[in-house]
Design an enzyme around this catalytic site. Sequence first.
Site, PDB file in Angstrom:
ATOM      1  N   HIS A  74       0.850  -1.198   0.000  1.00  0.00           N
ATOM      2  CA  HIS A  74       0.000   0.000   0.000  1.00  0.00           C
ATOM      3  C   HIS A  74       0.880   1.240   0.000  1.00  0.00           C
ATOM      4  O   HIS A  74       1.670   1.435   0.911  1.00  0.00           O
ATOM      5  CB  HIS A  74      -0.908   0.017   1.239  1.00  0.00           C
ATOM      6  CG  HIS A  74      -2.086  -0.893   1.120  1.00  0.00           C
ATOM      7  ND1 HIS A  74      -3.194  -0.789   1.919  1.00  0.00           N
ATOM      8  CD2 HIS A  74      -2.339  -1.911   0.247  1.00  0.00           C
ATOM      9  CE1 HIS A  74      -4.069  -1.726   1.571  1.00  0.00           C
ATOM     10  NE2 HIS A  74      -3.576  -2.413   0.570  1.00  0.00           N
ATOM     11  N   TYR A 202      -9.463   5.837   6.396  1.00  0.00           N
ATOM     12  CA  TYR A 202      -9.681   6.325   7.759  1.00  0.00           C
ATOM     13  C   TYR A 202     -10.732   7.431   7.674  1.00  0.00           C
ATOM     14  O   TYR A 202     -10.598   8.339   6.849  1.00  0.00           O
ATOM     15  CB  TYR A 202      -8.400   6.931   8.336  1.00  0.00           C
ATOM     16  CG  TYR A 202      -7.351   5.919   8.749  1.00  0.00           C
ATOM     17  CD1 TYR A 202      -7.241   5.523  10.070  1.00  0.00           C
ATOM     18  CD2 TYR A 202      -6.457   5.382   7.833  1.00  0.00           C
ATOM     19  CE1 TYR A 202      -6.278   4.606  10.471  1.00  0.00           C
ATOM     20  CE2 TYR A 202      -5.486   4.464   8.221  1.00  0.00           C
ATOM     21  CZ  TYR A 202      -5.404   4.090   9.549  1.00  0.00           C
ATOM     22  OH  TYR A 202      -4.451   3.183   9.939  1.00  0.00           O
ATOM     23  N   PRO A 294      -4.855   1.187  18.332  1.00  0.00           N
ATOM     24  CA  PRO A 294      -4.487   0.636  17.024  1.00  0.00           C
ATOM     25  C   PRO A 294      -4.564   1.608  15.843  1.00  0.00           C
ATOM     26  O   PRO A 294      -4.228   1.231  14.722  1.00  0.00           O
ATOM     27  CB  PRO A 294      -5.490  -0.514  16.844  1.00  0.00           C
ATOM     28  CG  PRO A 294      -6.619  -0.204  17.749  1.00  0.00           C
ATOM     29  CD  PRO A 294      -6.095   0.609  18.876  1.00  0.00           C
ATOM     30  N   LYS A 298       0.510   0.419  14.933  1.00  0.00           N
ATOM     31  CA  LYS A 298       1.888   0.334  15.434  1.00  0.00           C
ATOM     32  C   LYS A 298       2.173  -0.831  16.391  1.00  0.00           C
ATOM     33  O   LYS A 298       3.328  -1.146  16.659  1.00  0.00           O
ATOM     34  CB  LYS A 298       2.251   1.649  16.163  1.00  0.00           C
ATOM     35  CG  LYS A 298       2.394   2.836  15.239  1.00  0.00           C
ATOM     36  CD  LYS A 298       3.642   2.714  14.387  1.00  0.00           C
ATOM     37  CE  LYS A 298       3.680   3.686  13.243  1.00  0.00           C
ATOM     38  NZ  LYS A 298       3.769   3.108  11.918  1.00  0.00           N
ATOM     39  N   TYR A 386       3.823   6.808   9.642  1.00  0.00           N
ATOM     40  CA  TYR A 386       2.960   5.663   9.331  1.00  0.00           C
ATOM     41  C   TYR A 386       3.771   4.518   8.717  1.00  0.00           C
ATOM     42  O   TYR A 386       3.582   3.360   9.082  1.00  0.00           O
ATOM     43  CB  TYR A 386       1.836   6.091   8.374  1.00  0.00           C
ATOM     44  CG  TYR A 386       0.681   5.114   8.328  1.00  0.00           C
ATOM     45  CD1 TYR A 386      -0.468   5.328   9.072  1.00  0.00           C
ATOM     46  CD2 TYR A 386       0.756   3.958   7.546  1.00  0.00           C
ATOM     47  CE1 TYR A 386      -1.530   4.418   9.046  1.00  0.00           C
ATOM     48  CE2 TYR A 386      -0.289   3.042   7.515  1.00  0.00           C
ATOM     49  CZ  TYR A 386      -1.428   3.283   8.257  1.00  0.00           C
ATOM     50  OH  TYR A 386      -2.466   2.381   8.231  1.00  0.00           O
TER      51      TYR A 386
HETATM   52  C1  LIG Z   1      -8.077  -7.376  19.862  1.00  0.00           C
HETATM   53  C2  LIG Z   1      -6.789  -6.754  19.375  1.00  0.00           C
HETATM   54  C3  LIG Z   1      -6.750  -6.126  18.125  1.00  0.00           C
HETATM   55  C4  LIG Z   1      -5.560  -5.554  17.666  1.00  0.00           C
HETATM   56  N1  LIG Z   1      -5.546  -4.928  16.444  1.00  0.00           N
HETATM   57  C5  LIG Z   1      -4.398  -4.369  16.028  1.00  0.00           C
HETATM   58  C6  LIG Z   1      -4.329  -3.702  14.792  1.00  0.00           C
HETATM   59  O1  LIG Z   1      -5.308  -3.618  14.070  1.00  0.00           O
HETATM   60  N2  LIG Z   1      -3.144  -3.150  14.413  1.00  0.00           N
HETATM   61  C7  LIG Z   1      -2.016  -3.241  15.219  1.00  0.00           C
HETATM   62  O2  LIG Z   1      -0.931  -2.784  14.845  1.00  0.00           O
HETATM   63  N3  LIG Z   1      -2.053  -3.860  16.371  1.00  0.00           N
HETATM   64  C8  LIG Z   1      -3.204  -4.422  16.792  1.00  0.00           C
HETATM   65  N4  LIG Z   1      -3.230  -5.038  17.967  1.00  0.00           N
HETATM   66  C9  LIG Z   1      -1.997  -5.117  18.705  1.00  0.00           C
HETATM   67  C10 LIG Z   1      -1.107  -6.239  18.193  1.00  0.00           C
HETATM   68  O3  LIG Z   1      -1.878  -7.358  17.884  1.00  0.00           O
HETATM   69  C11 LIG Z   1      -0.087  -6.528  19.269  1.00  0.00           C
HETATM   70  O4  LIG Z   1       0.696  -5.361  19.438  1.00  0.00           O
HETATM   71  C12 LIG Z   1       0.815  -7.714  18.966  1.00  0.00           C
HETATM   72  O5  LIG Z   1       0.078  -8.902  19.017  1.00  0.00           O
HETATM   73  C13 LIG Z   1       1.962  -7.772  19.969  1.00  0.00           C
HETATM   74  O6  LIG Z   1       2.641  -8.994  19.866  1.00  0.00           O
HETATM   75  P1  LIG Z   1       3.264  -9.662  21.155  1.00  0.00           P
HETATM   76  O7  LIG Z   1       3.904 -10.899  20.664  1.00  0.00           O
HETATM   77  O8  LIG Z   1       4.061  -8.669  21.895  1.00  0.00           O
HETATM   78  O9  LIG Z   1       2.036 -10.015  22.113  1.00  0.00           O
HETATM   79  P2  LIG Z   1       0.843 -11.041  21.904  1.00  0.00           P
HETATM   80  O10 LIG Z   1       0.435 -11.097  20.489  1.00  0.00           O
HETATM   81  O11 LIG Z   1      -0.171 -10.702  22.923  1.00  0.00           O
HETATM   82  O12 LIG Z   1       1.486 -12.453  22.250  1.00  0.00           O
HETATM   83  C14 LIG Z   1       1.768 -12.833  23.565  1.00  0.00           C
HETATM   84  C15 LIG Z   1       1.750 -14.352  23.660  1.00  0.00           C
HETATM   85  O13 LIG Z   1       2.077 -14.722  24.985  1.00  0.00           O
HETATM   86  C16 LIG Z   1       1.172 -15.719  25.443  1.00  0.00           C
HETATM   87  N5  LIG Z   1       1.085 -15.642  26.901  1.00  0.00           N
HETATM   88  C17 LIG Z   1       0.431 -14.736  27.639  1.00  0.00           C
HETATM   89  N6  LIG Z   1       0.595 -14.960  28.944  1.00  0.00           N
HETATM   90  C18 LIG Z   1       1.380 -16.061  29.032  1.00  0.00           C
HETATM   91  C19 LIG Z   1       1.892 -16.787  30.121  1.00  0.00           C
HETATM   92  N7  LIG Z   1       1.622 -16.440  31.390  1.00  0.00           N
HETATM   93  N8  LIG Z   1       2.662 -17.861  29.870  1.00  0.00           N
HETATM   94  C20 LIG Z   1       2.945 -18.218  28.586  1.00  0.00           C
HETATM   95  N9  LIG Z   1       2.473 -17.572  27.507  1.00  0.00           N
HETATM   96  C21 LIG Z   1       1.698 -16.495  27.738  1.00  0.00           C
HETATM   97  C22 LIG Z   1      -0.131 -15.371  24.734  1.00  0.00           C
HETATM   98  O14 LIG Z   1      -1.004 -16.496  24.658  1.00  0.00           O
HETATM   99  C23 LIG Z   1       0.381 -14.925  23.382  1.00  0.00           C
HETATM  100  O15 LIG Z   1       0.489 -16.001  22.471  1.00  0.00           O
HETATM  101  C24 LIG Z   1      -4.397  -5.605  18.459  1.00  0.00           C
HETATM  102  C25 LIG Z   1      -4.437  -6.231  19.706  1.00  0.00           C
HETATM  103  C26 LIG Z   1      -5.624  -6.792  20.183  1.00  0.00           C
HETATM  104  C27 LIG Z   1      -5.648  -7.434  21.539  1.00  0.00           C
END
Ligand SMILES: Cc1cc2nc3c(=O)[nH]c(=O)nc-3n(C[C@H](O)[C@H](O)[C@H](O)COP(=O)(O)OP(=O)(O)OC[C@H]3O[C@@H](n4cnc5c(N)ncnc54)[C@H](O)[C@@H]3O)c2cc1C
Length: 391
Positions: A74, A202, A294, A298, A386
């Site tokens: 994009h 947006y 969101p 980011k 962005y």
């Molecule tokens: C509903 C939702 C919608 C979103 N939409 C967007 C979007 O449109 N655009 C955007 O940029 N970002 C979005 N985000 C944010 C983005 O998805 C996150 O920033 C991203 O997933 C971060 O990755 P992470 O690996 O740090 O955390 P996570 O993806 O949360 O992964 C953490 C992992 O750790 C595991 N875990 C948790 N606790 C424990 C434990 N005690 N022991 C072992 N494992 C554990 C979880 O099961 C998970 O698999 C959204 C987030 C949510 C919740």
Amino acid sequence: MTRRTQVAVVGAGPAGLLLAEVLQRQGVESIVVERRDRAYVEARIRAGVLETGTVEMMRRAGAAERLEREGLTHDGIEIAIDGHRRRVDFRGLVGASVTVYGQTEMTKDLGNRRAASGAETLYEALDVSLHDLETKRPRLQFVRDGREDEIEADFIAGCDGFHGACRPSIPAERLGVYERVYPFAWLGIMADCPPPADELIYARHQRGFALCSMRSRSRARHYLQAAPDEDLDQWSADRIWSEIAIRIGDPQGRLLKTAPLIEKSLTPMRSFVCETMRHGRLFLAGDAAHIVPPTGAKGLNLAASDVHYLSQAIVAFYRSGSQAELDAYPARALARVWKAQRFSWWMTTMLHNAGPGEAFQDKIHRAELDYVLGSPAAQTSLAENYVGLPY
Ligand SMILES: Cc1cc2nc3c(=O)[nH]c(=O)nc-3n(C[C@H](O)[C@H](O)[C@H](O)COP(=O)(O)OP(=O)(O)OC[C@H]3O[C@@H](n4cnc5c(N)ncnc54)[C@H](O)[C@@H]3O)c2cc1C
């Protein structure tokens, strides 16, 4: 049983899997410990807009083949004020673009890569607890298949998201936390139909914010500004589709295609930074340390940039024995985190209705959006942030 590895990674989300695979390719071994099963992790619908740096991190993990084939490039976004749409041309302004590719797909690709390399990911590991963080042999304990298990490592990477076990393992008096909760949420839907435009739309409308996004050319992902306690039962599919159409300036539904909903959810909006990204030999990355609303896309991208800095620091430690890069990790990561926080807060406040009693703020934010859409200088700043600031 006590297993031994170099880096014990908690969480098999994007941050954990990306870190483990980037390290693996640099000769550093790890074991990933995840609370959920693999199918659950890979089906979790979340982000979908990748910065160039995130795509590069997937290449460094050896997991970018499908992303390069199927990801949609994009070169800009559209912004609508009360239905009047204008395009912000990222490529023309800053010579860069973003890639649309679902977080679900990214997690699958990383999971496959990890399985193919034979590296260990322990899914369904319950009651994870962290020990001896301020020693050279930190440990993870957990329960798997009903049995107690333990990993001893040189380092623990806390990649377990906002509600994980790692951040709460840091003594409360050492945590430096900054937070803002917004008075609105996103009602999100997903449907198998083409999005209304080739790029994201947006919309700021007097009825509230809307975003038309996508995961592919045939799968739409749309959002509406809603109340944090919105009752989703009050939102039929028909009501959602017609509200999106109004807010993006397509009340006759000429552009907006509809289809049965395959997902409907409510996402609260929060800005959160835990500045304590390191405690002894525990290092936090991704949502474990910070959350953004969101609007600026980011969250996932910040997880990838943390992994960039943390993987560099860990690899440098094993190559030189020096802790200097590890010591520098929090400051390096946080410098970028705060800039992304600022941008996400700015996009969020500028594009959402502030709510009852906030008429002055709403006027200011409308004026700001009007200014941005009329100013190449302001659009350049939006585009630069962005597509992602450089690492
Ligand atoms: C509903 C939702 C919608 C979103 N939409 C967007 C979007 O449109 N655009 C955007 O940029 N970002 C979005 N985000 C944010 C983005 O998805 C996150 O920033 C991203 O997933 C971060 O990755 P992470 O690996 O740090 O955390 P996570 O993806 O949360 O992964 C953490 C992992 O750790 C595991 N875990 C948790 N606790 C424990 C434990 N005690 N022991 C072992 N494992 C554990 C979880 O099961 C998970 O698999 C959204 C987030 C949510 C919740």
